[in-house]
Design an enzyme around this catalytic site. Structure first.
Site, mmCIF file in Angstrom:
data_model
loop_
_atom_site.group_PDB
_atom_site.id
_atom_site.type_symbol
_atom_site.label_atom_id
_atom_site.label_comp_id
_atom_site.label_asym_id
_atom_site.label_seq_id
_atom_site.Cartn_x
_atom_site.Cartn_y
_atom_site.Cartn_z
ATOM 1 N N LYS A 90 0.859 -1.194 0.000
ATOM 2 C CA LYS A 90 0.000 0.000 0.000
ATOM 3 C C LYS A 90 0.885 1.231 0.000
ATOM 4 O O LYS A 90 1.839 1.323 0.775
ATOM 5 C CB LYS A 90 -0.873 0.002 1.271
ATOM 6 C CG LYS A 90 -1.799 1.192 1.361
ATOM 7 C CD LYS A 90 -3.058 0.978 0.556
ATOM 8 C CE LYS A 90 -3.836 2.257 0.299
ATOM 9 N NZ LYS A 90 -3.418 2.971 -0.935
ATOM 10 N N GLN A 111 7.164 3.890 3.956
ATOM 11 C CA GLN A 111 5.764 3.460 3.966
ATOM 12 C C GLN A 111 5.570 2.181 4.793
ATOM 13 O O GLN A 111 4.517 2.001 5.413
ATOM 14 C CB GLN A 111 5.299 3.247 2.525
ATOM 15 C CG GLN A 111 3.805 3.335 2.319
ATOM 16 C CD GLN A 111 3.291 4.767 2.161
ATOM 17 O OE1 GLN A 111 3.901 5.564 1.479
ATOM 18 N NE2 GLN A 111 2.190 5.084 2.807
ATOM 19 N N LYS A 114 5.362 3.411 8.380
ATOM 20 C CA LYS A 114 4.207 4.303 8.514
ATOM 21 C C LYS A 114 2.920 3.481 8.555
ATOM 22 O O LYS A 114 2.080 3.644 9.429
ATOM 23 C CB LYS A 114 4.187 5.260 7.318
ATOM 24 C CG LYS A 114 3.091 6.284 7.358
ATOM 25 C CD LYS A 114 2.846 6.948 6.013
ATOM 26 C CE LYS A 114 4.082 7.546 5.389
ATOM 27 N NZ LYS A 114 3.777 8.500 4.294
ATOM 28 N N LYS A 126 5.348 1.717 -3.105
ATOM 29 C CA LYS A 126 5.308 3.063 -3.694
ATOM 30 C C LYS A 126 5.585 2.935 -5.174
ATOM 31 O O LYS A 126 6.266 2.004 -5.609
ATOM 32 C CB LYS A 126 6.392 3.937 -3.067
ATOM 33 C CG LYS A 126 6.128 5.409 -3.199
ATOM 34 C CD LYS A 126 5.298 5.900 -2.021
ATOM 35 C CE LYS A 126 4.829 7.304 -2.203
ATOM 36 N NZ LYS A 126 4.199 7.811 -0.968
ATOM 37 N N GLY A 165 -2.672 8.229 -4.388
ATOM 38 C CA GLY A 165 -1.985 9.409 -4.913
ATOM 39 C C GLY A 165 -0.745 9.776 -4.118
ATOM 40 O O GLY A 165 -0.470 9.230 -3.050
ATOM 41 N N ASP A 166 0.008 10.667 -4.658
ATOM 42 C CA ASP A 166 1.136 11.319 -3.984
ATOM 43 C C ASP A 166 1.374 12.602 -4.792
ATOM 44 O O ASP A 166 0.465 13.051 -5.508
ATOM 45 C CB ASP A 166 2.372 10.393 -3.976
ATOM 46 C CG ASP A 166 3.438 10.832 -2.970
ATOM 47 O OD1 ASP A 166 3.296 10.535 -1.782
ATOM 48 O OD2 ASP A 166 4.421 11.494 -3.379
ATOM 49 N N THR A 209 -4.464 13.713 5.172
ATOM 50 C CA THR A 209 -3.064 13.846 5.581
ATOM 51 C C THR A 209 -2.886 15.126 6.401
ATOM 52 O O THR A 209 -2.247 15.120 7.463
ATOM 53 C CB THR A 209 -2.133 13.844 4.355
ATOM 54 O OG1 THR A 209 -2.501 12.757 3.510
ATOM 55 C CG2 THR A 209 -0.686 13.700 4.763
ATOM 56 N N ASN A 240 -2.204 19.389 -1.506
ATOM 57 C CA ASN A 240 -3.224 18.676 -0.779
ATOM 58 C C ASN A 240 -3.008 18.673 0.738
ATOM 59 O O ASN A 240 -3.919 18.901 1.518
ATOM 60 C CB ASN A 240 -3.160 17.241 -1.335
ATOM 61 C CG ASN A 240 -4.252 16.400 -0.830
ATOM 62 O OD1 ASN A 240 -5.387 16.851 -0.750
ATOM 63 N ND2 ASN A 240 -3.922 15.183 -0.465
ATOM 64 N N SER A 380 -6.816 5.921 3.686
ATOM 65 C CA SER A 380 -6.862 4.983 2.564
ATOM 66 C C SER A 380 -7.265 3.605 3.070
ATOM 67 O O SER A 380 -8.040 2.887 2.433
ATOM 68 C CB SER A 380 -5.488 4.875 1.896
ATOM 69 O OG SER A 380 -5.278 5.932 0.997
HETATM 70 N N1 GLU Z 1 1.178 9.096 -0.640
HETATM 71 C C1 GLU Z 1 0.638 9.061 0.691
HETATM 72 C C2 GLU Z 1 1.735 8.734 1.676
HETATM 73 O O1 GLU Z 1 2.877 9.148 1.477
HETATM 74 C C3 GLU Z 1 -0.597 8.198 0.799
HETATM 75 C C4 GLU Z 1 -0.447 6.786 0.405
HETATM 76 C C5 GLU Z 1 -1.761 5.981 0.388
HETATM 77 O O2 GLU Z 1 -2.799 6.530 0.720
HETATM 78 O O3 GLU Z 1 -1.683 4.807 0.028
HETATM 79 O O4 GLU Z 1 1.549 8.124 2.689
#
Ligand code: GLU
Length: 448
Positions: A90, A111, A114, A126, A165-166, A209, A240, A380
């Site tokens: 994810k 990630q 996190k 990612k 997204g990112d 976020t 965002n 998410s």
């Molecule tokens: N891009 C965001 C992050 O850096 C969200 C990633 C997601 O929602 O999967 O955590």
């Protein structure tokens, strides 16, 4: 430095000397895990570090597309499937000209920890492309997204890998990517998050976020018997994350005084605290110009060309919300000298290693991106939960769940830090708490 950590980091530097950002992220995480390995040898025995720094899989592919004039272009697409010990991969997709394997490995690595901190079963991944969305028409964006998904679709799935997204990938791009996935797979599933709420997206995901980062900052202050009330908050970026943070900071009584872009920063002494100003942030982003000076022109405030906001004396709370390595050693020194109370990283790795060192030693509360900005991916996760049950939660329900998750993350960071005798070290706490769950799961699942 702990010997096990030292040897793994040295090997990594020899293997990938050109992957600067990835090495930076790995160094930051691994260094703070030394205390864990001193207490428990099982991680070293199972070679957990050697395994966790190597992605399970990296997919790299050609993305050919045609512009409005009929010219052909070729970009590179990637998906780094880093770790699936605790759930499907994810993480977001980034479309930006700087994207390469090092940047995506750094982001995918962050990630893992996190996502683990959110308490929701999600692994780390990612992806993205070196495609530059700036100045592209809607049709060009659509053709690019369709071409990107034409390859990616065979590697993702609601129980395999769920991108979102990112930077450079927002609601519009998720729409085009989702449409193409559905067409190719002939299946409606929650394969992407950040979808529009009309077709499976979760309410509050766009704000999540920024909201989550603000909730985290509030908890940091609360743990020190303080609050956001009346505080001057400096934000960077105007995308965002900054947009969500500006709204929630204002709601909780703080005043947002800066925004920034690649061209410089703006200072708004009245505060970025009205619907009109938040709407305008969205307009600036949608324009694709990537210039924060537009805000200064529109609202008649000061613009500082080529500068960053961090040296302003008014700052009580700094929330970097733009991108990696946007806050340097001299910025960190200025924040400490000017008695800023806290720095909460809403972007991924916004502080350089040198800046981090100053902040960790200084008299300032400092929390890292993997904890502070986890509200985005956590929501998410809530979107995935709603999709898999075919239900749709109210705004209040999503925000309440997000708030609970952020309070839990804050507390797990402090608990982990205290458990290892490190006081209130949010950086070490986030790394330790995020790591242990993934590492223990890897041990449970054997050598895979
Ligand atoms: N891009 C965001 C992050 O850096 C969200 C990633 C997601 O929602 O999967 O955590």
């Amino acid at each position: 430095m702990n010997n096990y950590v030292k040897s793994v980091l040295n090997d990594l530097k020899e293997k990938y000397p050109w992957q600067e950002e990835f090495l930076q992220a790995a160094t930051e995480v691994l260094e703070s895990l030394g205390v864990v390995f001193e207490k428990d040898s099982k991680y070293e025995e199972h070679k957990i570090l050697e395994r966790i720094v190597e992605p399970e899989r990296i997919i790299k592919f050609r993305v050919p597309w045609q512009d409005d004039e009929g010219n052909y272009h070729v970009n590179v697409g990637y998906r780094v499937q880093f770790n699936s010990a605790i759930g499907p991969y994810k993480g977001g997709l980034r479309f930006h000209p700087t994207v390469n394997e090092s940047i995506l490995k750094f982001l995918g690595f962050e990630q893992i920890f996190k996502n683990s901190l959110t308490g929701i079963p999600m692994g780390g991944g990612k992806g993205g492309s070196n495609f530059d969305p700036r100045g592209k028409s809607d049709d060009e964006i659509m053709r690019f997204c369709q071409s990107f998904m034409t390859e990616l679709f065979r590697h993702v799935g609601a129980y395999t890998d769920v991108p979102a997204g990112d930077i450079g990938v927002g609601g519009r791009e998720i729409g085009y990517l989702f449409g193409q996935y559905k067409r190719l797979a002939n299946e409606w599933t929650g394969v992407l998050t950040g979808k529009d709420h009309k077709w499976g997206g979760s309410l509050i995901r766009p704000e999540a976020t920024g909201f989550g980062a603000t909730f985290f900052a509030k908890e940091m202050l609360k743990a020190n018997k303080d609050s956001l009330e009346g505080k001057n908050v400096a934000l960077s970026g105007f995308g965002n994350v900054a947009w969500g943070a500006a709204q929630k900071v204002t709601e909780l009584g703080g005043k947002v005084i800066t925004l920034s872009g690649p061209d410089g920063y703006i200072y708004d002494p009245e505060g970025i605290g009205t619907e009109e100003k938040w709407e305008y942030m969205l307009e600036m982003r949608a324009s694709g110009r990537d210039k924060v000076k537009d805000y200064a022109d529109k609202f008649g405030v000061e613009f500082f060309e080529g500068e960053r906001p961090w040296k302003r004396k008014e700052i009580d709370i700094a929330i970097p919300a733009a991108t990696q390595n946007e806050l340097f050693e001299d910025d960190a020194k200025a924040l400490v000298k000017n008695n800023a109370i806290a720095l909460a990283e809403a972007a991924n790795m916004p502080c350089t290693l040198e800046a981090m060192e100053i902040l960790r030693d200084g008299d300032i509360l400092y929390a890292p991106g993997k904890a502070v900005n986890a509200g985005g991916v956590a929501t998410s996760g809530l979107e995935m939960a709603q999709n898999s049950q075919f239900i749709f939660w109210t705004e209040e329900k999503v925000e309440e769940e997000l708030h609970k998750i952020m309070v839990n993350i804050h507390n797990s960071c402090l608990e982990a830090s205290k458990e290892y005798g490190l006081g209130s070290d949010y950086v070490a706490g986030a790394n330790i708490a995020g790591f242990k769950k993934v590492a223990d799961s890897m041990i449970d699942q054997g050598l895979v």
